[in-house]
Design a protein around this motif. Sequence first.
Motif, PDB file in Angstrom:
ATOM      1  N   HIS A  97       0.872  -1.176   0.000  1.00 41.27           N
ATOM      2  CA  HIS A  97       0.000   0.000   0.000  1.00 41.27           C
ATOM      3  C   HIS A  97       0.912   1.231   0.000  1.00 41.27           C
ATOM      4  N   ASP A 132      -6.377   2.864  -4.748  1.00 40.78           N
ATOM      5  CA  ASP A 132      -7.019   1.569  -4.563  1.00 40.78           C
ATOM      6  C   ASP A 132      -7.082   0.888  -5.929  1.00 40.78           C
ATOM      7  N   THR A 175      -1.327  -6.293  -2.577  1.00 42.51           N
ATOM      8  CA  THR A 175      -2.191  -5.582  -3.515  1.00 42.51           C
ATOM      9  C   THR A 175      -1.827  -6.030  -4.933  1.00 42.51           C
TER      10      THR A 175
END
Length: 565
Positions: free
Chosen positions: A21, A26, A68
């Motif tokens: 992150h 996002d 991610t």
Amino acid sequence: MDSPKIHADLRILATSDVHMHISGWDALRDTVQPGQGMDVLARSIMAARRAAPGQSILVDNGDALQGTPLGNICAAARASTPHPWPGILNALSYDAVGLGNHDFDFGLPFLERVLTQIDAPVLCASLARGTIAGVGATVIIKRLLACSDGSERMVSVGITSVLPPQTGIWNHRHLDGRVAFDDGVQAARRAVTALRRNGADIVVVLCHSGLSPVTTAGAENFAATLAAKVRGMDAMIMGHTHDLFPGKLRYAGPKTDIDKGTVHGVPAVMPGFAAQALGVIDLGLRWTKGQWRVAGHVTALHTPRARQAPDPTVTAIAAPSINATRTALDAPLAQSETGLHSYFEMLQSGPCSALLARAMTRAIKTHVAGTHLAELPLIAAIAPVALGGIAGPGNYVHVPRGVVRERHVAMMTPYSNAIWAVVLRGRDLLNWAERSAAFLDPQPHRDCPLVNPAAPAYNFDGLHGLHTVVDPFLPPRFDATGVLIDPEARRVRAMQFNAEPVAEDARFLVAMTSYRGAGGGCFPGLTAPDAVVRTDIDLPVALRSEIAAGPLPDPSAPSVWQCVP
């Protein structure tokens, strides 16, 4: 003659479980969350360093490289492409970096390539066998301290890092035969002893592990045992479980003092996950008998201010990788007349879990075709993904009707596990469901939560292919960590296959992730299974194929489990 009045200050700054992150972008929803990400936390790091009452040291406690889609894309990039995480560590002048279990998820060649780009020493004292290029067990960092008497004195700060011994199991396909890991407490004791022997005045342990009631050797979360049993450590950075400490914990324990920020008397912090907070331990040092000793401490978590602007240097380092990831995730895979979501999969199995089960069973069916295992009933153990929880109210899967994109695969497969299968008997499946039911822990009165806050959703398996009925108000057989607490307890009131009760001796081939098959979550029945099928098929790859084959599952299909009325 030494004076007991000579004092100095040392600040330990720590990040942990950043999980790629590195900005507020996002990737799964292609939106920006202002005030979040490592580029924002960088401001807090620089401010805490400037405000330090004396010298400071900045460390990271691992699990940065995975978590991610950005991490996945960076791992798949050409070897000549710089990874953004080393650039960020170097720009912020980290002093030491520990390894977490997920840093091995993409294999040793990738990890070693990334480590060559990091200026700071990278540590892992848990290695029992094998080596990792660029990784040491300990390091001693020296700082010149301004003392209360106006003089300056050098302090030697020893740092080491340990991680869960299960790391070798969870990443079996990458690490088997190459490296193995010791029990965390044993590894820490060895490293701390070496640091003291080599002249460390102060010892800081980067413990990529959380707090747990389990104290047996080889426990996954051993931070409390480490603090209680390893002498010679002055501060501990915790991680792995993504809790905030000082703060509210899923499990604290009798010797965890949230007000003082100590575990068994050792100053400690755990800064959450996803660049959520910065751990700060201020050590007050006293010079006595020619050495520095800790005379006092203050622990805290520093969180970025609301709408804090990101640091432009970190933003610039992250930008190329973010652009590449956005392009990759926009790629179309299929067209669908129906959508799917995970909004209610805490209460019933839904289309996301059904799609994963379909992908895994198809892969296993193909893999065992023509063998005796093909004759067994094939089912799948699937933990739901994205159920809100600790990751926040935006943490759900939503695939709208229309184009299904690579982004949606990433939503449903946050971890790049392989697909395995295990032969289990009916009695094992009953225990499997009982272990999963530890996720549910309501009390028999009004206004109580249904879910046990200490139980992560990734250990809440539904058995697709069976139908299971659970009474969550009865006493549990297993606790949230998978420990058997009452063998006579029975929450599973019914378990059926093709509308018939599952017999205790009936044999099933159960598809599951490599994480689960290798022991992740401490599910019963895996210690001596009849057979284990280990494939190298990545779950995201199988899911892409299943989406292309279509159609998406019917959102109105019956749940594979239910609570009693």
